[in-house]
Design a protein around this motif. Structure first.
Motif, PDB file in Angstrom:
ATOM      1  N   GLN A 213     -21.844 -13.506  -3.147  1.00 53.37           N
ATOM      2  CA  GLN A 213     -23.288 -13.240  -3.083  1.00 53.37           C
ATOM      3  C   GLN A 213     -24.058 -14.358  -2.383  1.00 53.37           C
ATOM      4  OE1 GLN A 213     -24.183 -11.980  -7.188  1.00 53.37           O
ATOM      5  NE2 GLN A 213     -24.550  -9.927  -6.366  1.00 53.37           N
ATOM      6  N   ILE A 214     -23.599 -15.599  -2.538  1.00 52.80           N
ATOM      7  CA  ILE A 214     -24.279 -16.683  -1.816  1.00 52.80           C
ATOM      8  C   ILE A 214     -24.143 -16.449  -0.301  1.00 52.80           C
ATOM      9  CG2 ILE A 214     -24.179 -19.164  -1.254  1.00 52.80           C
ATOM     10  CD1 ILE A 214     -23.738 -19.719  -4.234  1.00 52.80           C
ATOM     11  N   GLU A 215     -22.963 -15.991   0.111  1.00 53.68           N
ATOM     12  CA  GLU A 215     -22.821 -15.674   1.544  1.00 53.68           C
ATOM     13  C   GLU A 215     -23.789 -14.556   1.963  1.00 53.68           C
ATOM     14  OE1 GLU A 215     -19.172 -15.076   3.449  1.00 53.68           O
ATOM     15  OE2 GLU A 215     -18.167 -16.830   2.600  1.00 53.68           O
ATOM     16  N   ILE A 216     -23.982 -13.580   1.071  1.00 53.79           N
ATOM     17  CA  ILE A 216     -24.905 -12.477   1.403  1.00 53.79           C
ATOM     18  C   ILE A 216     -26.358 -12.973   1.430  1.00 53.79           C
ATOM     19  CG2 ILE A 216     -25.723 -10.172   0.756  1.00 53.79           C
ATOM     20  CD1 ILE A 216     -22.955  -9.652  -0.504  1.00 53.79           C
ATOM     21  N   PHE A 217     -26.719 -13.815   0.463  1.00 60.38           N
ATOM     22  CA  PHE A 217     -28.068 -14.417   0.497  1.00 60.38           C
ATOM     23  C   PHE A 217     -28.295 -15.075   1.852  1.00 60.38           C
ATOM     24  CE2 PHE A 217     -28.117 -14.416  -4.232  1.00 60.38           C
ATOM     25  CZ  PHE A 217     -29.428 -14.021  -4.443  1.00 60.38           C
ATOM     26  N   GLU A 218     -27.298 -15.830   2.286  1.00 58.74           N
ATOM     27  CA  GLU A 218     -27.465 -16.564   3.550  1.00 58.74           C
ATOM     28  C   GLU A 218     -27.511 -15.606   4.731  1.00 58.74           C
ATOM     29  OE1 GLU A 218     -24.482 -19.636   3.408  1.00 58.74           O
ATOM     30  OE2 GLU A 218     -25.491 -20.617   1.712  1.00 58.74           O
ATOM     31  N   ALA A 219     -26.651 -14.572   4.680  1.00 63.21           N
ATOM     32  CA  ALA A 219     -26.631 -13.607   5.792  1.00 63.21           C
ATOM     33  C   ALA A 219     -27.965 -12.862   5.899  1.00 63.21           C
ATOM     34  CB  ALA A 219     -25.483 -12.621   5.601  1.00 63.21           C
ATOM     35  N   LEU A 220     -28.641 -12.681   4.777  1.00 63.44           N
ATOM     36  CA  LEU A 220     -29.931 -11.974   4.790  1.00 63.44           C
ATOM     37  C   LEU A 220     -31.100 -12.939   4.977  1.00 63.44           C
ATOM     38  CD1 LEU A 220     -29.424  -9.372   1.895  1.00 63.44           C
ATOM     39  CD2 LEU A 220     -29.477  -8.898   4.359  1.00 63.44           C
ATOM     40  N   GLY A 221     -30.823 -14.190   5.136  1.00 59.60           N
ATOM     41  CA  GLY A 221     -31.890 -15.163   5.366  1.00 59.60           C
ATOM     42  C   GLY A 221     -32.491 -15.742   4.099  1.00 59.60           C
ATOM     43  N   GLY A 222     -31.827 -15.534   2.947  1.00 58.13           N
ATOM     44  CA  GLY A 222     -32.181 -16.197   1.689  1.00 58.13           C
ATOM     45  C   GLY A 222     -33.599 -15.985   1.248  1.00 58.13           C
ATOM     46  N   PRO A 223     -34.192 -16.895   0.438  1.00 58.78           N
ATOM     47  CA  PRO A 223     -33.562 -18.105  -0.090  1.00 58.78           C
ATOM     48  C   PRO A 223     -32.528 -17.805  -1.189  1.00 58.78           C
ATOM     49  CG  PRO A 223     -35.706 -17.804  -1.100  1.00 58.78           C
ATOM     50  CD  PRO A 223     -35.543 -16.700  -0.083  1.00 58.78           C
ATOM     51  N   THR A 224     -31.572 -18.723  -1.322  1.00 61.88           N
ATOM     52  CA  THR A 224     -30.551 -18.590  -2.349  1.00 61.88           C
ATOM     53  C   THR A 224     -31.063 -19.226  -3.644  1.00 61.88           C
ATOM     54  OG1 THR A 224     -28.894 -18.771  -0.626  1.00 61.88           O
ATOM     55  CG2 THR A 224     -28.139 -19.100  -2.889  1.00 61.88           C
ATOM     56  N   PRO A 225     -31.034 -18.482  -4.746  1.00 59.73           N
ATOM     57  CA  PRO A 225     -31.509 -19.059  -6.014  1.00 59.73           C
ATOM     58  C   PRO A 225     -30.517 -20.075  -6.574  1.00 59.73           C
ATOM     59  CG  PRO A 225     -30.634 -16.848  -6.384  1.00 59.73           C
ATOM     60  CD  PRO A 225     -30.571 -17.093  -4.900  1.00 59.73           C
ATOM     61  N   ALA A 226     -30.915 -20.755  -7.621  1.00 62.26           N
ATOM     62  CA  ALA A 226     -29.976 -21.594  -8.370  1.00 62.26           C
ATOM     63  C   ALA A 226     -29.181 -20.680  -9.307  1.00 62.26           C
ATOM     64  CB  ALA A 226     -30.748 -22.626  -9.185  1.00 62.26           C
ATOM     65  N   PHE A 227     -28.003 -21.145  -9.722  1.00 62.82           N
ATOM     66  CA  PHE A 227     -27.156 -20.324 -10.592  1.00 62.82           C
ATOM     67  C   PHE A 227     -26.776 -21.059 -11.871  1.00 62.82           C
ATOM     68  CE2 PHE A 227     -26.588 -18.317  -6.512  1.00 62.82           C
ATOM     69  CZ  PHE A 227     -26.493 -16.965  -6.826  1.00 62.82           C
ATOM     70  N   ALA A 228     -26.626 -20.272 -12.928  1.00 61.19           N
ATOM     71  CA  ALA A 228     -26.052 -20.807 -14.166  1.00 61.19           C
ATOM     72  C   ALA A 228     -25.096 -19.756 -14.691  1.00 61.19           C
ATOM     73  CB  ALA A 228     -27.148 -21.081 -15.189  1.00 61.19           C
ATOM     74  N   HIS A 229     -23.862 -20.139 -14.922  1.00 58.76           N
ATOM     75  CA  HIS A 229     -22.875 -19.207 -15.474  1.00 58.76           C
ATOM     76  C   HIS A 229     -22.473 -19.695 -16.857  1.00 58.76           C
ATOM     77  CE1 HIS A 229     -22.649 -18.408 -11.140  1.00 58.76           C
ATOM     78  NE2 HIS A 229     -22.380 -17.176 -11.519  1.00 58.76           N
ATOM     79  N   MET A 230     -22.817 -18.888 -17.842  1.00 58.50           N
ATOM     80  CA  MET A 230     -22.596 -19.312 -19.229  1.00 58.50           C
ATOM     81  C   MET A 230     -21.184 -19.013 -19.687  1.00 58.50           C
ATOM     82  SD  MET A 230     -25.929 -17.836 -21.024  1.00 58.50           S
ATOM     83  CE  MET A 230     -25.698 -16.203 -20.387  1.00 58.50           C
ATOM     84  N   PRO A 231     -20.630 -19.907 -20.513  1.00 51.28           N
ATOM     85  CA  PRO A 231     -19.328 -19.615 -21.104  1.00 51.28           C
ATOM     86  C   PRO A 231     -19.409 -18.305 -21.893  1.00 51.28           C
ATOM     87  CG  PRO A 231     -20.017 -21.859 -21.640  1.00 51.28           C
ATOM     88  CD  PRO A 231     -21.172 -21.199 -20.956  1.00 51.28           C
ATOM     89  N   LEU A 232     -18.310 -17.593 -21.933  1.00 49.74           N
ATOM     90  CA  LEU A 232     -18.320 -16.291 -22.592  1.00 49.74           C
ATOM     91  C   LEU A 232     -18.312 -16.418 -24.112  1.00 49.74           C
ATOM     92  CD1 LEU A 232     -15.924 -14.328 -20.259  1.00 49.74           C
ATOM     93  CD2 LEU A 232     -18.414 -14.439 -20.223  1.00 49.74           C
ATOM     94  N   LEU A 233     -18.621 -15.305 -24.756  1.00 49.07           N
ATOM     95  CA  LEU A 233     -18.606 -15.253 -26.217  1.00 49.07           C
ATOM     96  C   LEU A 233     -17.189 -15.021 -26.725  1.00 49.07           C
ATOM     97  CD1 LEU A 233     -21.539 -12.876 -27.230  1.00 49.07           C
ATOM     98  CD2 LEU A 233     -21.465 -15.363 -27.343  1.00 49.07           C
ATOM     99  N   VAL A 234     -16.844 -15.727 -27.776  1.00 47.91           N
ATOM    100  CA  VAL A 234     -15.594 -15.414 -28.479  1.00 47.91           C
ATOM    101  C   VAL A 234     -15.948 -15.085 -29.930  1.00 47.91           C
ATOM    102  CG1 VAL A 234     -14.141 -16.871 -27.018  1.00 47.91           C
ATOM    103  CG2 VAL A 234     -15.147 -17.833 -29.095  1.00 47.91           C
ATOM    104  N   GLY A 235     -15.029 -14.386 -30.593  1.00 47.11           N
ATOM    105  CA  GLY A 235     -15.254 -14.043 -31.995  1.00 47.11           C
ATOM    106  C   GLY A 235     -14.891 -15.216 -32.902  1.00 47.11           C
ATOM    107  N   ALA A 236     -15.033 -15.013 -34.202  1.00 43.59           N
ATOM    108  CA  ALA A 236     -14.722 -16.059 -35.176  1.00 43.59           C
ATOM    109  C   ALA A 236     -13.257 -16.478 -35.061  1.00 43.59           C
ATOM    110  CB  ALA A 236     -15.015 -15.560 -36.581  1.00 43.59           C
ATOM    111  N   ASP A 237     -12.410 -15.570 -34.566  1.00 40.76           N
ATOM    112  CA  ASP A 237     -10.981 -15.861 -34.411  1.00 40.76           C
ATOM    113  C   ASP A 237     -10.675 -16.576 -33.091  1.00 40.76           C
ATOM    114  OD1 ASP A 237     -11.571 -13.846 -32.668  1.00 40.76           O
ATOM    115  OD2 ASP A 237     -10.128 -12.398 -33.481  1.00 40.76           O
ATOM    116  N   GLY A 238     -11.709 -16.866 -32.304  1.00 38.80           N
ATOM    117  CA  GLY A 238     -11.507 -17.563 -31.040  1.00 38.80           C
ATOM    118  C   GLY A 238     -11.094 -16.648 -29.897  1.00 38.80           C
TER     119      GLY A 238
END
Ligand code: GLU
Length: 444
Positions: A213-238
């Motif tokens: 998607q960053i490549e697509i942002f750039e191909a379309l002339g952006g601007p490219t936003p900042a990103f945050a990718h959160m760790p996934l959820l696990v259950g009580a059992d891990g």
């Protein structure tokens, strides 16, 4: 620059704790910085999206307090995606492919058998106009792939730190299916640009997508936003929750009697360095949120923690807040009652049972009629807040019972139950007439 984020669910199911956590982190981050929160319904898949699920998403977010500042439907923006696709085609970044899934499968198997990564071989790029015309004449429709640059795409991830994806190791992503359906990848970028989204916050399962998607942002002339990718959820059992998320819908949790603030406090604080305590309000959660508090280890979703936070939310709830809900359940017996019993609630609706103890009918449990008679004989006339200490002292004197042997039979006779709220609060509210009846073994 003012912060603007989006939560972009597909209306193909009800919201569950996984996507609500994404919505919540977006909301907290934006509101903590005075920014705005966009609700974008990713409904390009018209066959799978339904108005009922869309309404369900709105209802769930509203109930949780995740109010949006702007709202869009991708299904109303196809002209924008067509326009972006045309630009990418003109730039040679979006190319027509006629490979069938059987052909692609076969080629993948060959690649794997030779120890090569199963990446799309870009055979379609070599097609001549005559070959394409021949496919069309056969009735084949093209699907369209984005031609990746094939490089290291790097970004500073708010949650993960420095992140890199090598797009040479990826197949050129299909942006438009042969039936004309826009997959989420391109519309998402077009919208993020058009809506001036500053931060894209989503689960770690999107990291690879982000490279493309960053490549697509750039191909379309952006601007490219900042990103945050959160760790996934696990259950009580891990174990990863992803497969079990379907059974953890917000609608069900609401039916089970969970408080919105317990859910948001839990989902907003797991996987962070904040203590797992109930927040004063969702705004307070937002004000206290920071990606610097988010670790890289998975966030542990544990129903036992949620139950604890739910009870905590009720134990601290003031009467003014509780009052309309008490009235709705026909369980408003006044402030003294609420303050006296709230500490025993696990779910708000437990109050119905508490009110029933006061108002009756209660079926008394009398194990020793002689004890009941002795207690009745010394029951004071005065029913105020001194009742319980005065009366229990008198019963102790009369019967010689003390401790549990004194208090348990009294509770069982008066409430019909072995456990419950503080008797000193309850007894004066139950009133003399009902207590007399109950001690005589009558349902009252
Ligand atoms: N509709 C996408 C999803 O639910 C949105 C992902 C994103 O936030 O970009 O996975």
């Amino acid at each position: 620059m003012s912060v603007k984020v989006r939560f972009a669910p597909s209306p193909t199911g009800r919201l569950h704790v996984g996507n609500v956590r994404t919505a919540l982190v977006n909301w907290m981050f934006a509101k903590g910085q005075g920014g705005s929160f966009v609700l974008r319904i990713d409904d390009t898949d018209l066959a799978r999206s339904t108005p009922e699920f869309e309404q369900g998403i709105e209802d769930d977010l509203t109930w949780l307090g995740l109010v949006w500042d702007e709202r869009y439907n991708q299904s109303k923006r196809f002209d924008r995606y067509e326009e972006a696709a045309a630009r990418l085609k003109a730039a040679g970044r979006l190319y027509a492919c006629y490979d069938t899934s059987e052909e692609l499968d076969r080629r993948r198997k060959v690649q794997l058998s030779r120890g090569l990564p199963p990446i799309y071989d870009r055979a379609a790029l070599a097609l001549t106009e005559a070959e394409k015309a021949a496919y069309e004449a056969e009735g084949r429709k093209p699907h369209w792939r984005f031609k990746l640059d094939g490089r290291r795409v790097a970004w500073e991830d708010l949650a993960r730190g420095h992140a890199e994806v090598d797009t040479t190791s990826m197949s050129d992503p299909v942006l438009i299916r042969e039936d004309g359906l826009f997959l989420y990848t391109l519309p998402s970028v077009v919208d993020d640009i058009d809506m001036a989204i500053t931060h894209v916050i989503r689960g770690e399962d999107h990291v690879t997508n982000t490279g493309a998607q960053i490549e697509i942002f750039e191909a379309l002339g952006g601007p490219t936003p900042a990103f945050a990718h959160m760790p996934l959820l696990v259950g009580a059992d891990g174990q990863a929750l992803s497969k079990r998320l379907g059974s953890l819908s917000i609608a069900e949790m609401r039916d089970q009697g969970y408080e919105p603030i317990a859910i948001t406090s839990h989902l907003g604080r797991i996987g962070t360095s904040d203590p797992l305590e109930v927040g004063a309000s969702i705004e307070a959660l937002g004000a206290g949120f920071s990606f610097s508090k988010m670790g890289r280890s998975p966030a542990r979703y544990d129903t036992a923690d949620l139950d604890r936070l739910n009870a905590q939310a009720l134990h601290g709830m003031d009467y003014a807040t509780a009052r309309p809900r008490l009235a709705e359940l026909d369980a408003d017996l006044g402030e003294t009652f609420w303050n006296g019993v709230r500490g025993n609630l696990q779910k708000f609706r437990d109050i119905i049972e508490m009110a029933a103890i006061v108002r009756g009918p209660v079926t008394p449990v009398i194990e020793d009629p002689a004890f009941a008679a002795a207690a009745l004989a010394v029951l004071p006339e005065m029913f105020d807040e001194t009742l319980w200490p005065v009366w229990t002292a008198a019963v102790k004197e009369a019967t010689g019972a003390k401790g549990k042997a004194l208090f348990m039979p009294l509770r069982m006779m008066i409430t019909g139950q072995a456990h419950g709220p503080d008797m000193a609060t309850l007894a004066p509210m139950i009133g003399r007439e009902r207590i007399v009846k109950r001690l005589g073994g009558e349902t009252a």
